[in-house]
Motif scaffolding. Sequence first.
Motif, PDB file in Angstrom:
ATOM      1  N   GLN A   1      -8.661  77.856  54.208  1.00  0.00           N
ATOM      2  CA  GLN A   1      -7.937  79.157  54.660  1.00  0.00           C
ATOM      3  C   GLN A   1      -6.673  78.725  54.830  1.00  0.00           C
ATOM      4  N   LEU A   2      -5.533  79.820  54.425  1.00  0.00           N
ATOM      5  CA  LEU A   2      -4.282  79.728  54.483  1.00  0.00           C
ATOM      6  C   LEU A   2      -3.787  80.767  55.585  1.00  0.00           C
ATOM      7  N   GLY A   3      -4.209  80.419  56.817  1.00  0.00           N
ATOM      8  CA  GLY A   3      -3.785  81.492  57.918  1.00  0.00           C
ATOM      9  C   GLY A   3      -4.554  82.715  57.563  1.00  0.00           C
ATOM     10  N   GLU A   4      -3.897  83.762  57.551  1.00  0.00           N
ATOM     11  CA  GLU A   4      -4.453  85.179  57.440  1.00  0.00           C
ATOM     12  C   GLU A   4      -5.229  85.239  55.782  1.00  0.00           C
ATOM     13  N   VAL A   5      -4.576  84.239  54.920  1.00  0.00           N
ATOM     14  CA  VAL A   5      -4.905  84.613  53.491  1.00  0.00           C
ATOM     15  C   VAL A   5      -5.840  83.605  53.041  1.00  0.00           C
ATOM     16  N   PRO A   6      -7.071  83.933  52.339  1.00  0.00           N
ATOM     17  CA  PRO A   6      -8.142  82.797  52.139  1.00  0.00           C
ATOM     18  C   PRO A   6      -7.536  82.366  50.999  1.00  0.00           C
ATOM     19  N   GLY A   7      -7.647  80.619  50.805  1.00  0.00           N
ATOM     20  CA  GLY A   7      -6.896  80.046  49.817  1.00  0.00           C
ATOM     21  C   GLY A   7      -7.299  80.538  48.483  1.00  0.00           C
ATOM     22  N   ARG A   8      -8.480  80.900  48.273  1.00  0.00           N
ATOM     23  CA  ARG A   8      -8.967  81.438  46.916  1.00  0.00           C
ATOM     24  C   ARG A   8      -8.299  82.610  46.400  1.00  0.00           C
TER      25      ARG A   8
ATOM     26  N   LEU B   1      -5.156  72.204  44.695  1.00  0.00           N
ATOM     27  CA  LEU B   1      -5.223  73.402  43.871  1.00  0.00           C
ATOM     28  C   LEU B   1      -6.773  73.425  43.658  1.00  0.00           C
ATOM     29  N   THR B   2      -7.561  72.417  43.415  1.00  0.00           N
ATOM     30  CA  THR B   2      -8.899  72.414  43.370  1.00  0.00           C
ATOM     31  C   THR B   2      -9.681  73.099  44.881  1.00  0.00           C
ATOM     32  N   ALA B   3      -8.948  72.751  45.676  1.00  0.00           N
ATOM     33  CA  ALA B   3      -9.609  72.983  46.938  1.00  0.00           C
ATOM     34  C   ALA B   3      -9.359  74.587  47.207  1.00  0.00           C
TER      35      ALA B   3
ATOM     36  N   PHE C   1       7.984  75.097  45.483  1.00  0.00           N
ATOM     37  CA  PHE C   1       6.354  75.142  45.431  1.00  0.00           C
ATOM     38  C   PHE C   1       5.824  75.788  44.178  1.00  0.00           C
ATOM     39  N   VAL C   2       6.422  77.081  43.943  1.00  0.00           N
ATOM     40  CA  VAL C   2       5.901  77.811  42.713  1.00  0.00           C
ATOM     41  C   VAL C   2       5.951  77.110  41.428  1.00  0.00           C
ATOM     42  N   GLU C   3       7.293  76.434  41.231  1.00  0.00           N
ATOM     43  CA  GLU C   3       7.326  75.905  40.035  1.00  0.00           C
ATOM     44  C   GLU C   3       6.600  74.427  39.821  1.00  0.00           C
ATOM     45  N   ALA C   4       6.353  73.697  41.025  1.00  0.00           N
ATOM     46  CA  ALA C   4       5.602  72.420  40.749  1.00  0.00           C
ATOM     47  C   ALA C   4       3.888  73.023  40.663  1.00  0.00           C
ATOM     48  N   ALA C   5       3.556  74.055  41.640  1.00  0.00           N
ATOM     49  CA  ALA C   5       2.153  74.523  41.546  1.00  0.00           C
ATOM     50  C   ALA C   5       1.692  75.144  40.194  1.00  0.00           C
ATOM     51  N   SER C   6       2.979  75.976  39.414  1.00  0.00           N
ATOM     52  CA  SER C   6       2.485  76.451  38.299  1.00  0.00           C
ATOM     53  C   SER C   6       2.581  75.585  36.971  1.00  0.00           C
ATOM     54  N   GLU C   7       3.179  74.536  37.081  1.00  0.00           N
ATOM     55  CA  GLU C   7       3.271  73.578  36.218  1.00  0.00           C
ATOM     56  C   GLU C   7       1.912  72.756  36.142  1.00  0.00           C
ATOM     57  N   ARG C   8       0.990  72.668  37.499  1.00  0.00           N
ATOM     58  CA  ARG C   8      -0.161  71.865  37.417  1.00  0.00           C
ATOM     59  C   ARG C   8      -1.212  72.951  36.877  1.00  0.00           C
ATOM     60  N   LEU C   9      -1.065  74.129  36.914  1.00  0.00           N
ATOM     61  CA  LEU C   9      -2.071  75.075  36.508  1.00  0.00           C
ATOM     62  C   LEU C   9      -1.797  75.295  35.049  1.00  0.00           C
ATOM     63  N   PHE C  10      -0.487  74.964  34.577  1.00  0.00           N
ATOM     64  CA  PHE C  10      -0.333  75.403  33.174  1.00  0.00           C
ATOM     65  C   PHE C  10       0.519  74.069  32.667  1.00  0.00           C
ATOM     66  N   PRO C  11       0.032  72.927  32.393  1.00  0.00           N
ATOM     67  CA  PRO C  11       0.919  71.762  32.363  1.00  0.00           C
ATOM     68  C   PRO C  11       1.444  71.454  30.940  1.00  0.00           C
TER      69      PRO C  11
ATOM     70  N   PRO D   1       2.261  63.456  44.030  1.00  0.00           N
ATOM     71  CA  PRO D   1       2.150  63.232  42.626  1.00  0.00           C
ATOM     72  C   PRO D   1       1.181  64.112  42.325  1.00  0.00           C
ATOM     73  N   PRO D   2       1.183  64.331  40.848  1.00  0.00           N
ATOM     74  CA  PRO D   2       0.248  65.647  40.032  1.00  0.00           C
ATOM     75  C   PRO D   2      -1.205  65.347  40.533  1.00  0.00           C
ATOM     76  N   ALA D   3      -1.696  64.078  40.677  1.00  0.00           N
ATOM     77  CA  ALA D   3      -3.298  64.036  41.110  1.00  0.00           C
ATOM     78  C   ALA D   3      -3.491  64.673  42.326  1.00  0.00           C
ATOM     79  N   GLN D   4      -2.596  64.663  43.342  1.00  0.00           N
ATOM     80  CA  GLN D   4      -2.872  65.150  44.827  1.00  0.00           C
ATOM     81  C   GLN D   4      -2.647  66.523  44.747  1.00  0.00           C
ATOM     82  N   GLN D   5      -1.782  66.985  44.062  1.00  0.00           N
ATOM     83  CA  GLN D   5      -1.283  68.496  43.928  1.00  0.00           C
ATOM     84  C   GLN D   5      -2.643  68.940  43.029  1.00  0.00           C
TER      85      GLN D   5
END
Lengths: 592, 233
Positions: B162-169, B153-155, B56-66, B145-149
């Motif tokens: 809301q991610l359980g106890e942690v706000p998504g933001r 991330l935009t959401a 997850f960290v690899e995939a999400a960080s790559e979208r943030l900084f592609p 696919p990257p578009a859905q990732q």
Amino acid sequence: MGRTHVDAVIVGAGWAGSIMAKELTEAGLSVIMLERGPERMTPVEGAYPESIDELRGAVRKRLFQNLSQSTVTIRNTMDQTALPYRQLAAFLPGEGVGGAGLHWSGVHFRVAPEDLRLRSSVIERYGEKFIPEGMNLQDYGVTYAELEPFFDKAEKVFGTSGEAYKVQGKIVGNGNVFSPDRSDNFPLQAMKDTFSASIFRDAAKNAGYHPYALPAANASRQYTNIYGCQMGPCNFCGYCSGYDCYLYSKASPNVNILPALRQDPGFTLIPNAHVLRVDLDSTKTKATGVTYLDTETREETSLSADLVILGAFQFNNVHLMLVSGIGKPYDPVSNTGTVGRNFVYQTITSSRVWLPSSTYTNQFVGAGGAGVAIDDFNSMNFDHGPLGFVGGSPVWVNQAGVKPIAAAIGAGGGGTPRWGSAYKNALINTYKHSLGIDAHGSNMAYRDVYLDLDPTWKDVYGQPLLRMTFTWKDNDIRMNQYVVSRIEPIARAMGATKMNLVHLNAGQPFDTRNYQTTHLGGGAIMGDNPQTSALNRYLQSWDVSNVFVIGSNAFPQGMGYNPTGMVAALAYWAAHHIRTTYLKSPGPLVKA
Amino acid sequence: MEPTLNRPLRRSFVKGLLGTTSFWMASGNASWTAALAAEAAHPYQPIFFDAMEYRFVEAASERLFPADNNGPGAKALGVAEFIDRQMQTPYARGENWYMSGPFQQGPANLGYQLPFVPRDLYRKGIAGVEHYTRQHYGKGFADLPPAQQDEILTALEGGSVQLGEVPGRVFFEQLRTNTLEGAFADPLYGGNRGLGGWIMLGFPGARADFMDWVNQEGAPYPLAPVSISGETA
């Protein structure tokens, strides 16, 4: 076993504490200086290359206060519940020997003389009605002429680089035309202008303003100060703010005072010593010493002292007064008491200017104190009458060395992407081709902006946290908006292809999440009336005359200038009167 | 041993990297493509994250900084490794944060008020995103696919999840901040491989001597970066 007795105990090993310690040991007193943080030695942890690590330094906050031990709570208005400042962001107090004086940038101003008598000056020009309801506008009770010798001395200790305008009544150079007369020149010539500062200088001059080199406690040449302490020439490495200077070019207590002080047999420095309280006798009018906790062994020790100097960071001085019972706590409802009154900040916004892609601003090149400023909109240097606000801002390009993590985290926003390819492209363009222009403004004091003790949260020592009640007020927001509007034509003349002029908006509350400045002030202010100031004009407590409280806590208003030069001058001023008057006959230096 | 906030322990830290990709890098890969090849040959073994979390960290960080025309992205720069290593430090345990209760929520401008340190935010945040992703897209985040990732991330950034106890933001900001740190910190910490982040920005790294470059009338600084350990690009 009896308590250890010393002539003077000093709380805090930053600029204020170190200056007082030097002065008092010179007067022959035995001095113990207590510092809550660790020992910090520039040759050890300030050494190249380990010290210039952005992640370990400014990002993970190596030299800053560890909030896990103690912090403050903050709210905007009196009807809110203040919440703890859990992560360092808006302001960054120091910790350890040198205090904030180790990680500061080095902008080393004197004072705009009218700022010392701002209330009188505003009334003389515009009448008392000009002062908004609820603004606690006050004079310092000391004049520039009285402080001048001590500004001069501080510059000779700090090795300050600058260009004078007027020395002993004679115009000598291209310095700040609004600056007051000086008894002597700066000890070192001004720092060079970075490219960004040089184009600001030209554009500001062409617009009819009066640009000058910022006075910098970054050494433009090698220097040996009046204590025999040595500085090396600054190479614009860009690691000032948030770092210890590996070149010994930025003045710090560690480099400019402590090497001499540590040789003095009358001086003892105790690090990792968190002062819990100033001990008072039963009359609450005399301090008997202080009690501190060794933060490593958790042992409490009481020291007996004839003289107690509080030289901790601004709000820690106020906190110590409140928990020790020195003076009367301020109550905004009844408008009585003085400790916690006139808590002030500065009103600072940074705008950005983009140049053509053929032009590189090399923002990593820089020195914390270097730059070019104009004072045309600072202090009383312009007509406030039609504008209807009190205060002002210097405007400057102060390229202090922009590091990549800080640039990356701050980039985007305001309608532009904060991640993804478009963000990345904008970040690279911004890093290579833009520069910042700051409006570094004053902040006035208000009846409902103050410091007191929090009813809920405590530090690890079991003491209540200090509570800040602070927000932006209409007067200061309008001042900021006006000054920022003056930046636009200068930026255009610099060849801007794009600009982002940043100002406060009406009704905008203070936001603790973004860095603004560490220039907090007031809360234990100096003045000529014990009903409205905690300290007299010598920074002596009106209530406990063997306690002096040295720091920006003494400022009745937040000034447009950076505070360190003023703090240093006030320290030498207070020390001079302790040495020449107080020690001969201890007691109040001013009759209440 | 690990680096502390007060003391530089570079020697022992570098010793700790022996045999890892970072050490390999410090010993002289010339470019990020070579670094990527090296990574494929000897993948970093995460310590804090489990395999799913690390993907997850690899995939999400790559979208943030592609990776794009400007240069390498988070994956090639070793951002996930950087974040995993950071999770072993006092920072990740919140040792510099005031973490005494009560924890009371208030207006956003009064700052962070959750009882979670960075290690908690990652554990809870990743689990929350994976749960959200499976619910809405039927797959794990890394398999989309990257578009859905990007949609997810935009959401999170927009604050609608809301991610359980942690706000998504909150989780988004934690990940964004650490991703950018990993792209631009000295390579000592496992990211910014081959000084790729610094090359893109034109940041010269640990040169820290610009006596002759204070004002060159807007010309670009001519020298490539160097790291604290002496690695050059």
